[in-house]
Design a protein around this motif. Structure first.
Motif, PDB file in Angstrom:
ATOM      1  N   LEU A   7       0.846  -1.200   0.000  1.00  0.00           N
ATOM      2  CA  LEU A   7       0.000   0.000   0.000  1.00  0.00           C
ATOM      3  C   LEU A   7       0.877   1.243   0.000  1.00  0.00           C
ATOM      4  O   LEU A   7       1.873   1.295   0.727  1.00  0.00           O
ATOM      5  N   ASN A   8       0.505   2.227  -0.791  1.00  0.00           N
ATOM      6  CA  ASN A   8       1.188   3.517  -0.808  1.00  0.00           C
ATOM      7  C   ASN A   8       0.147   4.612  -0.647  1.00  0.00           C
ATOM      8  O   ASN A   8      -0.794   4.692  -1.435  1.00  0.00           O
ATOM      9  N   LYS A   9       0.332   5.435   0.396  1.00  0.00           N
ATOM     10  CA  LYS A   9      -0.586   6.545   0.636  1.00  0.00           C
ATOM     11  C   LYS A   9      -0.098   7.768  -0.130  1.00  0.00           C
ATOM     12  O   LYS A   9       1.095   8.047  -0.181  1.00  0.00           O
ATOM     13  N   SER A  10      -1.053   8.499  -0.726  1.00  0.00           N
ATOM     14  CA  SER A  10      -0.726   9.740  -1.420  1.00  0.00           C
ATOM     15  C   SER A  10      -1.815  10.766  -1.103  1.00  0.00           C
ATOM     16  O   SER A  10      -2.766  10.464  -0.386  1.00  0.00           O
ATOM     17  N   ASP A  11      -1.675  11.941  -1.649  1.00  0.00           N
ATOM     18  CA  ASP A  11      -2.696  12.973  -1.453  1.00  0.00           C
ATOM     19  C   ASP A  11      -4.026  12.586  -2.089  1.00  0.00           C
ATOM     20  O   ASP A  11      -5.071  13.126  -1.740  1.00  0.00           O
ATOM     21  N   GLU A  12      -3.996  11.658  -3.022  1.00  0.00           N
ATOM     22  CA  GLU A  12      -5.196  11.245  -3.755  1.00  0.00           C
ATOM     23  C   GLU A  12      -5.836   9.978  -3.206  1.00  0.00           C
ATOM     24  O   GLU A  12      -6.804   9.480  -3.770  1.00  0.00           O
ATOM     25  N   GLY A  13      -5.276   9.402  -2.150  1.00  0.00           N
ATOM     26  CA  GLY A  13      -5.810   8.168  -1.580  1.00  0.00           C
ATOM     27  C   GLY A  13      -4.722   7.124  -1.426  1.00  0.00           C
ATOM     28  O   GLY A  13      -3.613   7.426  -0.997  1.00  0.00           O
ATOM     29  N   TYR A  14      -5.030   5.897  -1.812  1.00  0.00           N
ATOM     30  CA  TYR A  14      -4.096   4.790  -1.675  1.00  0.00           C
ATOM     31  C   TYR A  14      -3.957   4.053  -3.001  1.00  0.00           C
ATOM     32  O   TYR A  14      -4.947   3.775  -3.671  1.00  0.00           O
ATOM     33  N   SER A  15      -2.727   3.742  -3.342  1.00  0.00           N
ATOM     34  CA  SER A  15      -2.494   2.814  -4.444  1.00  0.00           C
ATOM     35  C   SER A  15      -2.018   1.519  -3.810  1.00  0.00           C
ATOM     36  O   SER A  15      -1.430   1.515  -2.724  1.00  0.00           O
ATOM     37  N   VAL A  16      -2.275   0.415  -4.477  1.00  0.00           N
ATOM     38  CA  VAL A  16      -1.916  -0.894  -3.931  1.00  0.00           C
ATOM     39  C   VAL A  16      -1.561  -1.811  -5.086  1.00  0.00           C
ATOM     40  O   VAL A  16      -2.176  -1.770  -6.150  1.00  0.00           O
ATOM     41  N   HIS A  17      -0.500  -2.606  -4.889  1.00  0.00           N
ATOM     42  CA  HIS A  17      -0.150  -3.585  -5.913  1.00  0.00           C
ATOM     43  C   HIS A  17       0.288  -4.881  -5.256  1.00  0.00           C
ATOM     44  O   HIS A  17       0.606  -4.928  -4.077  1.00  0.00           O
ATOM     45  N   CYS A  18       0.265  -5.919  -6.063  1.00  0.00           N
ATOM     46  CA  CYS A  18       0.618  -7.261  -5.609  1.00  0.00           C
ATOM     47  C   CYS A  18       1.930  -7.661  -6.286  1.00  0.00           C
ATOM     48  O   CYS A  18       1.916  -8.008  -7.473  1.00  0.00           O
ATOM     49  N   PRO A  19       3.051  -7.613  -5.569  1.00  0.00           N
ATOM     50  CA  PRO A  19       4.342  -7.920  -6.191  1.00  0.00           C
ATOM     51  C   PRO A  19       4.412  -9.323  -6.809  1.00  0.00           C
ATOM     52  O   PRO A  19       5.135  -9.521  -7.783  1.00  0.00           O
ATOM     53  N   GLY A  20       3.668 -10.260  -6.280  1.00  0.00           N
ATOM     54  CA  GLY A  20       3.676 -11.616  -6.793  1.00  0.00           C
ATOM     55  C   GLY A  20       2.926 -11.794  -8.104  1.00  0.00           C
ATOM     56  O   GLY A  20       3.035 -12.842  -8.741  1.00  0.00           O
ATOM     57  N   LEU A  21       2.177 -10.772  -8.501  1.00  0.00           N
ATOM     58  CA  LEU A  21       1.404 -10.812  -9.741  1.00  0.00           C
ATOM     59  C   LEU A  21       1.728  -9.552 -10.544  1.00  0.00           C
ATOM     60  O   LEU A  21       1.058  -8.526 -10.392  1.00  0.00           O
ATOM     61  N   ALA A  32      -9.137   0.833   3.291  1.00  0.00           N
ATOM     62  CA  ALA A  32     -10.105  -0.269   3.200  1.00  0.00           C
ATOM     63  C   ALA A  32     -10.617  -0.432   1.769  1.00  0.00           C
ATOM     64  O   ALA A  32     -10.744  -1.564   1.280  1.00  0.00           O
ATOM     65  N   GLU A  33     -10.908   0.675   1.100  1.00  0.00           N
ATOM     66  CA  GLU A  33     -11.377   0.605  -0.274  1.00  0.00           C
ATOM     67  C   GLU A  33     -10.294   0.050  -1.198  1.00  0.00           C
ATOM     68  O   GLU A  33     -10.573  -0.774  -2.072  1.00  0.00           O
ATOM     69  N   ALA A  34      -9.054   0.470  -0.984  1.00  0.00           N
ATOM     70  CA  ALA A  34      -7.944  -0.030  -1.796  1.00  0.00           C
ATOM     71  C   ALA A  34      -7.769  -1.536  -1.604  1.00  0.00           C
ATOM     72  O   ALA A  34      -7.544  -2.266  -2.573  1.00  0.00           O
ATOM     73  N   ILE A  35      -7.906  -2.010  -0.373  1.00  0.00           N
ATOM     74  CA  ILE A  35      -7.781  -3.455  -0.095  1.00  0.00           C
ATOM     75  C   ILE A  35      -8.896  -4.221  -0.796  1.00  0.00           C
ATOM     76  O   ILE A  35      -8.651  -5.265  -1.418  1.00  0.00           O
ATOM     77  N   GLU A  36     -10.126  -3.737  -0.706  1.00  0.00           N
ATOM     78  CA  GLU A  36     -11.228  -4.413  -1.390  1.00  0.00           C
ATOM     79  C   GLU A  36     -11.013  -4.407  -2.902  1.00  0.00           C
ATOM     80  O   GLU A  36     -11.261  -5.408  -3.576  1.00  0.00           O
ATOM     81  N   ASN A  37     -10.520  -3.300  -3.432  1.00  0.00           N
ATOM     82  CA  ASN A  37     -10.288  -3.206  -4.872  1.00  0.00           C
ATOM     83  C   ASN A  37      -9.176  -4.135  -5.342  1.00  0.00           C
ATOM     84  O   ASN A  37      -9.272  -4.728  -6.421  1.00  0.00           O
ATOM     85  N   ILE A  38      -8.109  -4.304  -4.531  1.00  0.00           N
ATOM     86  CA  ILE A  38      -7.023  -5.195  -4.960  1.00  0.00           C
ATOM     87  C   ILE A  38      -7.482  -6.650  -4.881  1.00  0.00           C
ATOM     88  O   ILE A  38      -7.054  -7.479  -5.685  1.00  0.00           O
ATOM     89  N   LYS A  39      -8.376  -6.968  -3.961  1.00  0.00           N
ATOM     90  CA  LYS A  39      -8.928  -8.328  -3.925  1.00  0.00           C
ATOM     91  C   LYS A  39      -9.625  -8.646  -5.241  1.00  0.00           C
ATOM     92  O   LYS A  39      -9.443  -9.728  -5.809  1.00  0.00           O
ATOM     93  N   GLU A  40     -10.418  -7.708  -5.723  1.00  0.00           N
ATOM     94  CA  GLU A  40     -11.105  -7.894  -6.994  1.00  0.00           C
ATOM     95  C   GLU A  40     -10.103  -7.951  -8.155  1.00  0.00           C
ATOM     96  O   GLU A  40     -10.238  -8.772  -9.064  1.00  0.00           O
ATOM     97  N   ALA A  41      -9.089  -7.099  -8.111  1.00  0.00           N
ATOM     98  CA  ALA A  41      -8.068  -7.095  -9.167  1.00  0.00           C
ATOM     99  C   ALA A  41      -7.311  -8.419  -9.200  1.00  0.00           C
ATOM    100  O   ALA A  41      -7.015  -8.946 -10.277  1.00  0.00           O
ATOM    101  N   ILE A  42      -6.994  -8.971  -8.026  1.00  0.00           N
ATOM    102  CA  ILE A  42      -6.295 -10.262  -7.967  1.00  0.00           C
ATOM    103  C   ILE A  42      -7.178 -11.357  -8.555  1.00  0.00           C
ATOM    104  O   ILE A  42      -6.706 -12.191  -9.342  1.00  0.00           O
TER     105      ILE A  42
END
Length: 65
Positions: A7-21, A32-42
């Motif tokens: 997770l990376n916090k910025s002025d615009e919210g949170y970005s999140v990536h999965c290094p294994g994918l 919380a929204e970023a975590i839910e969104n990355i679950k869907e992205a995975i």
């Protein structure tokens, strides 16, 4: 399955990536929204990978780390 995410916090919210994918990332206004969104992205990522190899001759192997 469990995947580590970054997770990376910025002025615009949170970005999140999965290094294994590679290329699997998302964002959200809140952590919380970023975590839910990355679950869907995975899930979408894994479905796309499965669809691309579903007719291939595949094997499972064990790798010691």
């Amino acid at each position: 399955m469990k995947y580590k995410v970054v997770l990376n916090k910025s002025d615009e919210g949170y970005s999140v990536h999965c290094p294994g994918l590679p290329g699997c990332w998302s964002k959200g206004d809140t952590e919380a929204e970023a975590i839910e969104n990355i679950k869907e992205a995975i899930t979408d990522y894994l479905v796309a990978v499965y669809e691309s190899v579903k007719d291939a001759d595949m094997r499972e192997i064990d790798v010691a780390v």
